[in-house]
Design a protein around this motif. Structure first.
Motif, PDB file in Angstrom:
ATOM      1  N   GLU A   1      -6.256   4.589  11.934  1.00 52.64           N
ATOM      2  CA  GLU A   1      -6.682   3.351  11.248  1.00 52.64           C
ATOM      3  C   GLU A   1      -5.947   2.128  11.813  1.00 52.64           C
ATOM      4  OE1 GLU A   1      -9.313   3.149   9.465  1.00 52.64           O
ATOM      5  OE2 GLU A   1      -9.569   5.316   9.483  1.00 52.64           O
ATOM      6  N   ALA A   2      -4.688   2.316  12.192  1.00 56.13           N
ATOM      7  CA  ALA A   2      -3.947   1.201  12.803  1.00 56.13           C
ATOM      8  C   ALA A   2      -4.566   0.839  14.161  1.00 56.13           C
ATOM      9  CB  ALA A   2      -2.472   1.571  12.957  1.00 56.13           C
ATOM     10  N   ARG A   3      -4.926   1.860  14.936  1.00 56.52           N
ATOM     11  CA  ARG A   3      -5.576   1.588  16.238  1.00 56.52           C
ATOM     12  C   ARG A   3      -6.893   0.838  16.039  1.00 56.52           C
ATOM     13  NH1 ARG A   3      -3.320   6.758  17.708  1.00 56.52           N
ATOM     14  NH2 ARG A   3      -5.097   7.861  16.836  1.00 56.52           N
ATOM     15  N   ARG A   4      -7.615   1.258  15.012  1.00 60.59           N
ATOM     16  CA  ARG A   4      -8.904   0.618  14.727  1.00 60.59           C
ATOM     17  C   ARG A   4      -8.683  -0.859  14.347  1.00 60.59           C
ATOM     18  NH1 ARG A   4     -12.277   0.336  10.189  1.00 60.59           N
ATOM     19  NH2 ARG A   4     -14.498   0.366  10.728  1.00 60.59           N
ATOM     20  N   ALA A   5      -7.662  -1.095  13.537  1.00 63.75           N
ATOM     21  CA  ALA A   5      -7.353  -2.469  13.129  1.00 63.75           C
ATOM     22  C   ALA A   5      -6.976  -3.320  14.338  1.00 63.75           C
ATOM     23  CB  ALA A   5      -6.216  -2.461  12.107  1.00 63.75           C
ATOM     24  N   LYS A   6      -6.184  -2.740  15.225  1.00 64.98           N
ATOM     25  CA  LYS A   6      -5.781  -3.474  16.440  1.00 64.98           C
ATOM     26  C   LYS A   6      -7.023  -3.800  17.276  1.00 64.98           C
ATOM     27  CE  LYS A   6      -2.753  -3.056  20.521  1.00 64.98           C
ATOM     28  NZ  LYS A   6      -1.836  -2.189  21.263  1.00 64.98           N
ATOM     29  N   ALA A   7      -7.933  -2.808  17.416  1.00 68.78           N
ATOM     30  CA  ALA A   7      -9.149  -3.029  18.201  1.00 68.78           C
ATOM     31  C   ALA A   7     -10.031  -4.104  17.566  1.00 68.78           C
ATOM     32  CB  ALA A   7      -9.923  -1.718  18.341  1.00 68.78           C
ATOM     33  N   MET A   8      -9.931  -4.257  16.230  1.00 72.34           N
ATOM     34  CA  MET A   8     -10.706  -5.288  15.529  1.00 72.34           C
ATOM     35  C   MET A   8     -10.071  -6.671  15.687  1.00 72.34           C
ATOM     36  SD  MET A   8     -11.422  -3.250  11.959  1.00 72.34           S
ATOM     37  CE  MET A   8     -12.444  -4.450  11.119  1.00 72.34           C
ATOM     38  N   GLY A   9      -8.908  -6.720  16.313  1.00 67.74           N
ATOM     39  CA  GLY A   9      -8.251  -8.006  16.545  1.00 67.74           C
ATOM     40  C   GLY A   9      -7.260  -8.390  15.467  1.00 67.74           C
TER      41      GLY A   9
ATOM     42  N   PHE B   1       0.858  -1.189   0.000  1.00 68.35           N
ATOM     43  CA  PHE B   1       0.000   0.000   0.000  1.00 68.35           C
ATOM     44  C   PHE B   1       0.885   1.227   0.000  1.00 68.35           C
ATOM     45  CE2 PHE B   1      -2.603   3.400   1.513  1.00 68.35           C
ATOM     46  CZ  PHE B   1      -3.900   3.094   1.093  1.00 68.35           C
ATOM     47  N   THR B   2       0.730   2.039  -1.049  1.00 72.06           N
ATOM     48  CA  THR B   2       1.480   3.280  -1.140  1.00 72.06           C
ATOM     49  C   THR B   2       0.745   4.170  -2.129  1.00 72.06           C
ATOM     50  OG1 THR B   2       3.678   4.242  -1.510  1.00 72.06           O
ATOM     51  CG2 THR B   2       3.044   2.460  -2.996  1.00 72.06           C
TER      52      THR B   2
ATOM     53  N   ARG C   1      -8.779   2.874   4.959  1.00 71.92           N
ATOM     54  CA  ARG C   1      -9.564   2.039   5.868  1.00 71.92           C
ATOM     55  C   ARG C   1     -10.006   0.744   5.195  1.00 71.92           C
ATOM     56  NH1 ARG C   1     -14.284   4.067   9.838  1.00 71.92           N
ATOM     57  NH2 ARG C   1     -12.399   4.973  10.715  1.00 71.92           N
ATOM     58  N   ALA C   2     -10.497   0.853   3.968  1.00 70.60           N
ATOM     59  CA  ALA C   2     -10.978  -0.346   3.259  1.00 70.60           C
ATOM     60  C   ALA C   2      -9.821  -1.328   3.040  1.00 70.60           C
ATOM     61  CB  ALA C   2     -11.606   0.054   1.929  1.00 70.60           C
ATOM     62  N   ALA C   3      -8.636  -0.795   2.700  1.00 70.75           N
ATOM     63  CA  ALA C   3      -7.483  -1.667   2.466  1.00 70.75           C
ATOM     64  C   ALA C   3      -7.105  -2.403   3.748  1.00 70.75           C
ATOM     65  CB  ALA C   3      -6.304  -0.838   1.959  1.00 70.75           C
ATOM     66  N   ILE C   4      -7.108  -1.686   4.850  1.00 75.43           N
ATOM     67  CA  ILE C   4      -6.733  -2.296   6.132  1.00 75.43           C
ATOM     68  C   ILE C   4      -7.792  -3.316   6.571  1.00 75.43           C
ATOM     69  CG2 ILE C   4      -6.489  -1.772   8.606  1.00 75.43           C
ATOM     70  CD1 ILE C   4      -4.868   0.710   7.813  1.00 75.43           C
ATOM     71  N   GLU C   5      -9.051  -2.983   6.328  1.00 76.70           N
ATOM     72  CA  GLU C   5     -10.117  -3.911   6.708  1.00 76.70           C
ATOM     73  C   GLU C   5      -9.991  -5.252   5.991  1.00 76.70           C
ATOM     74  OE1 GLU C   5     -13.843  -1.891   6.204  1.00 76.70           O
ATOM     75  OE2 GLU C   5     -13.774  -1.085   8.254  1.00 76.70           O
ATOM     76  N   GLY C   6      -9.426  -5.220   4.775  1.00 80.23           N
ATOM     77  CA  GLY C   6      -9.299  -6.450   4.003  1.00 80.23           C
ATOM     78  C   GLY C   6      -8.079  -7.281   4.366  1.00 80.23           C
ATOM     79  N   ALA C   7      -7.277  -6.818   5.325  1.00 84.35           N
ATOM     80  CA  ALA C   7      -6.025  -7.516   5.655  1.00 84.35           C
ATOM     81  C   ALA C   7      -6.126  -8.229   7.005  1.00 84.35           C
ATOM     82  CB  ALA C   7      -4.870  -6.508   5.702  1.00 84.35           C
ATOM     83  N   ASP C   8      -5.312  -9.277   7.164  1.00 82.58           N
ATOM     84  CA  ASP C   8      -5.207  -9.964   8.459  1.00 82.58           C
ATOM     85  C   ASP C   8      -4.030  -9.423   9.255  1.00 82.58           C
ATOM     86  OD1 ASP C   8      -7.222 -12.262   7.968  1.00 82.58           O
ATOM     87  OD2 ASP C   8      -5.971 -12.177   6.170  1.00 82.58           O
ATOM     88  N   ILE C   9      -2.950  -9.105   8.540  1.00 85.90           N
ATOM     89  CA  ILE C   9      -1.769  -8.507   9.172  1.00 85.90           C
ATOM     90  C   ILE C   9      -1.522  -7.154   8.504  1.00 85.90           C
ATOM     91  CG2 ILE C   9       0.705  -8.718   9.642  1.00 85.90           C
ATOM     92  CD1 ILE C   9       0.453 -11.733   9.386  1.00 85.90           C
TER      93      ILE C   9
END
Ligand code: AMP
Length: 304
Positions: A149-157, A51-52, A119-127
């Motif tokens: 967005e990173a904090r949100r991803a962490k909160a999503m597990g 992602f860039t 956000r959409a890109a991060i939502e589609g990832a596991d790591i």
């Protein structure tokens, strides 16, 4: 069971000396290097995406073609009309390498400007993987977008992985640099610092101090790399353990040692081996990389 790793940051054009006044063109950048080694080492049912943001010029097109050729997904990369990639030149003088950078107007500085897309890109990832360099190239509001967005991803597990990769020249001042690096760590579940950087910039006396500092910020898992001195890791509530580096008699080029360690380490972690075994693999990959020139060593040369 497969998944997706999303690495976020800047890939640059690299110009190196090719003799007789000629320059060789390549591509590299810390988070891209880790994506490269992740692709080489991860199980084939995992996808590795970068992602860039790039421009719409021929050099950007070459960069994307190189990534695709390496099996790294580019569909999430933003193309910004009129922009170009950042560039650096390696000059060799008496065996010492000097780096000159042209990256102030690089397209990658705009990677977090479309927050919905990020956000959409991060939502589609596991790591999700990013670094202190990723944060350092961004304007402060863009860095805040990425951090939230990173904090949100962490909160999503999700597994959020951060390499502090501290590079003072990217930052306006030391105070903001250290605060933002700490924010990056807080937003992450796994932090992979290099001890040399942490000692210089945070004043850590030893690896235990680095681990304690990141744990105090709420990071669950910390892996401290210390060159030939090995790796010290503390996962969850387990006590810290030490894993030796692989002995390398003749180091040729340490570029990408930490980045390649990270790719190799994560590749074993997703296979469910112990963190110590994963670190041993990361060390084996890095030991091969430092025996060769350049940031990106051919996957065929890497340990399986
Ligand atoms: P660093 O970020 O310099 O700590 O390096 C990352 C990783 O690369 C280390 O954890 C080691 O596994 C490996 N590494 C770096 N330098 C050396 C070296 N001189 N000998 C063996 N392994 C090294």
């Amino acid at each position: 069971m497969g998944g997706k790793l999303l690495s976020i940051g800047e890939c640059m054009v690299e110009l190196s000396q090719a003799g007789e006044g000629l320059l060789r063109k390549g591509f590299a950048g810390d988070t891209f290097n880790t994506a490269w080694y992740a692709r080489a080492c991860f199980p084939s049912d995992w996808s590795i995406d970068y992602f860039t943001a790039v421009g719409d010029d021929p050099l950007s097109a070459d960069m994307l073609a190189m990534m695709e050729g390496a099996g790294i997904g580019t569909s999430l990369i933003r193309r910004i009309p009129g922009k170009t990639p950042g560039l650096y030149l390696i000059t060799l003088k008496d065996g010492e390498r000097t780096f000159s950078y042209w990256r102030d107007t690089a397209a990658a500085k705009k990677l977090a400007e479309d927050a919905d897309h990020l956000r959409a890109a991060i939502e589609g990832a596991d790591i999700v993987y990013f670094s202190g360099i990723t944060l350092g190239i961004l304007a402060s509001d863009a860095a805040d977008t990425l951090l939230s967005e990173a904090r949100r991803a962490k909160a999503m597990g999700k597994t959020v992985v951060f390499d502090p990769n501290i590079r003072p020249r990217l930052w306006p001042n030391k105070e903001y640099m250290l605060k933002t690096i700490e924010d990056g760590a807080r937003a992450s579940s796994l932090v992979l610092p290099s001890f040399d950087d942490e000692a210089v910039h945070f004043g850590d006396a030893d690896e235990a101090a680095t681990i304690a500092r990141y744990k105090a910020l709420g990071v669950e898992n910390v892996v401290v790399k210390n060159g030939p001195g090995g790796i010290t890791l503390a996962f969850g509530s387990e006590p810290a353990i030490h894993v030796p580096s692989v002995n390398v008699d003749k180091v040729v080029d340490t570029t990408s040692a930490g980045d390649s360690f990270n790719g190799g380490f994560l590749s074993r972690l997703v296979e469910g081996v112990s963190p110590a075994e994963a670190a041993a693999h990361g060390a084996a990959v890095a030991s091969t990389v430092i025996r060769h020139h350049g940031a990106l060593v051919s996957p065929e040369l890497l340990p399986r």
